[in-house]
Design an enzyme around this catalytic site. Structure first.
Site, mmCIF file in Angstrom:
data_model
loop_
_atom_site.group_PDB
_atom_site.id
_atom_site.type_symbol
_atom_site.label_atom_id
_atom_site.label_comp_id
_atom_site.label_asym_id
_atom_site.label_seq_id
_atom_site.Cartn_x
_atom_site.Cartn_y
_atom_site.Cartn_z
ATOM 1 N N LYS A 108 -11.591 -2.014 7.219
ATOM 2 C CA LYS A 108 -10.723 -2.922 7.954
ATOM 3 C C LYS A 108 -11.147 -3.001 9.426
ATOM 4 C CE LYS A 108 -8.566 -3.238 4.122
ATOM 5 N NZ LYS A 108 -7.387 -2.560 3.650
ATOM 6 N N ASP A 168 -1.308 6.519 6.431
ATOM 7 C CA ASP A 168 -2.405 5.620 6.099
ATOM 8 C C ASP A 168 -2.558 4.661 7.283
ATOM 9 O OD1 ASP A 168 -4.046 3.571 5.191
ATOM 10 O OD2 ASP A 168 -2.884 3.154 3.375
ATOM 11 N N TRP A 226 0.838 -1.212 0.000
ATOM 12 C CA TRP A 226 0.000 0.000 0.000
ATOM 13 C C TRP A 226 0.863 1.248 0.000
ATOM 14 C CZ3 TRP A 226 -4.296 -1.249 -1.907
ATOM 15 C CH2 TRP A 226 -4.946 -2.426 -1.560
HETATM 16 C C1 LIG Z 1 -6.958 -2.050 2.323
HETATM 17 C C2 LIG Z 1 -5.931 -0.996 2.384
HETATM 18 C C3 LIG Z 1 -5.856 0.007 1.402
HETATM 19 C C4 LIG Z 1 -6.774 0.060 0.196
HETATM 20 O O1 LIG Z 1 -8.036 0.417 0.586
HETATM 21 P P1 LIG Z 1 -9.184 0.713 -0.507
HETATM 22 O O2 LIG Z 1 -10.247 1.336 0.331
HETATM 23 O O3 LIG Z 1 -9.565 -0.598 -1.109
HETATM 24 O O4 LIG Z 1 -8.627 1.644 -1.513
HETATM 25 C C5 LIG Z 1 -4.900 0.992 1.560
HETATM 26 N N1 LIG Z 1 -4.056 0.984 2.596
HETATM 27 C C6 LIG Z 1 -4.095 0.020 3.543
HETATM 28 C C7 LIG Z 1 -3.145 0.074 4.687
HETATM 29 C C8 LIG Z 1 -5.039 -0.995 3.460
HETATM 30 O O5 LIG Z 1 -5.070 -1.945 4.410
#
Ligand SMILES: *Cc1c(COP(=O)(O)O)cnc(C)c1O
Length: 359
Positions: A195, A171, A101
């Protein structure tokens, strides 16, 4: 009704209590005569839902007054572009690449300016967090970017990088609300909610007010300017209204559970059960450096692909689902987010013990 133990990395398990409440309110939300899915986002009843959700999140994370909370769409991945479009005033930013990511965000950043990779753990399949105490960060970098919990690889920063005065952007998709956090250390904290908080379709962006400006990169669409959404309190256009409502319920559930300090204890207790087992097992091994282990995502392997596949299959039949590891790591991964109960992890470990004895 029969519920499984769902170890999915995302979309992931939600608190049963929240799902039950949502079910009860499905046909008639608090005497409105309609579902939250059917109501105007400009209505008084919805205004209360979104305002309470924000207030509860602010209370849980102790968010300072000079930060805005935005409920947006486009998932975490849209932020990979939105961040440089809004923050790259000098067209330069530093990225720490600790997983897929972070790498995707880094690659997206390169579209908009000079994205500089200042550290990486790709040399060892992202199985550790690099030393970030003294990085070579360009003086004129607009921000330093991290992915704080690496969902696929199961690592987490235990100390934040020394950004040398630069704005930190993080993030936190897979560790959102899993433990207390000092928001004032960040310029932006953001995450997709699927998540640890709610249904896919909502991304929450917590952003320091001075970073919200008209001065975005040329060509930035109106919808991708933080200012558009900040000025409209996340109601510039129709927000992901039902998703925000569920997030609000999860915030209330976390408050009831005792807030983020209690969440951290709950998550540490669960992770300990699993890591302690892995550390003494002759069959299963964790794949990441111990000091960098995530509380949320726990990858492990047997070292034998066929045995891994057998385990995943038998586990599923026993009601432990979505344990297959990411294709880049192989093996297994147990995501044990806030809503995973302790007994889910304990029962998984009991199952692993039995599997180890029998194989
Ligand atoms: C799942 C995830 C993403 C992507 O998320 P989307 O909402 O599908 O774009 C980005 N960063 C992390 C750390 C993730 O776990």
């Amino acid at each position: 009704m029969s519920r499984v133990y769902n170890f999915s990395a995302g979309p992931a398990v939600l608190p049963e209590e929240v799902l039950r409440e949502a079910a009860e309110e499905m046909m008639d939300y608090k005497g409105s005569g309609m579902s939250v899915m059917e109501m105007s986002h400009r209505s008084k009843v919805y205004d209360t839902i979104i305002k309470e959700a924000e207030a509860d999140l602010r209370e849980l994370m102790n968010i300072p007054d000079n930060y805005k909370v935005l409920f947006l769409q486009g998932g975490a991945s849209q932020q990979f572009a939105m961040i440089p479009m809004n923050l790259m005033k000098n067209k330069k930013a530093a990225y720490i690449v600790t997983g897929q990511w972070a790498k995707k965000a880094f690659q997206e950043g390169q579209i908009y300016g000079e994205a500089v990779k200042v550290a990486s753990s790709e040399d060892e399949t992202f199985s550790y967090i690099p030393d970030c105490s003294d990085l070579d960060i360009p003086e004129d970098a607009d921000y330093v970017y991290i992915c704080e919990n690496n969902t696929i690889y199961g690592t987490k920063y235990k100390t934040l990088p020394n950004t040398k005065g630069h704005t930190l952007v993080a993030d936190v998709s897979s560790c959102f609300l899993s433990e207390p956090v000092d928001v004032s250390k960040y310029g932006i904290i953001y995450g997709g909610v699927q998540k640890n908080i709610g249904p896919a379709g909502v991304v929450i962006v917590i952003i320091r007010e001075d970073l919200i400006t008209e001065d975005t990169l040329p060509g930035t669409p109106t919808m991708l300017k933080y200012k558009t959404h900040a000025d409209a309190d996340s109601l510039y256009n129709t927000p992901p209204a039902y998703g925000i409502y569920i997030c609000g319920k999860v915030f209330q559930w976390i408050k009831k559970m005792g807030g983020l300090t209690a969440m951290k204890e709950h998550n540490e207790a669960k992770a300990k059960i699993l890591y302690d087992f892995l550390d003494q097992s002759n069959m299963f091994q964790g794949t990441v450096r111990k000091e960098d282990r995530s509380l949320m995502n726990v990858p492990f392997v047997t070292g034998d692909k066929d045995l891994d596949a057998k385990f995943v299959k038998e586990a599923e039949a026993a009601g432990f689902v979505n344990l297959k590891g990411h294709r880049t790591v192989g093996g297994m991964r147990a995501s044990i987010y806030n809503a995973m109960p302790v007994e889910g992890v304990q029962k998984l470990v009991d199952f692993m013990k039995k599997f180890e004895e029998e194989n």
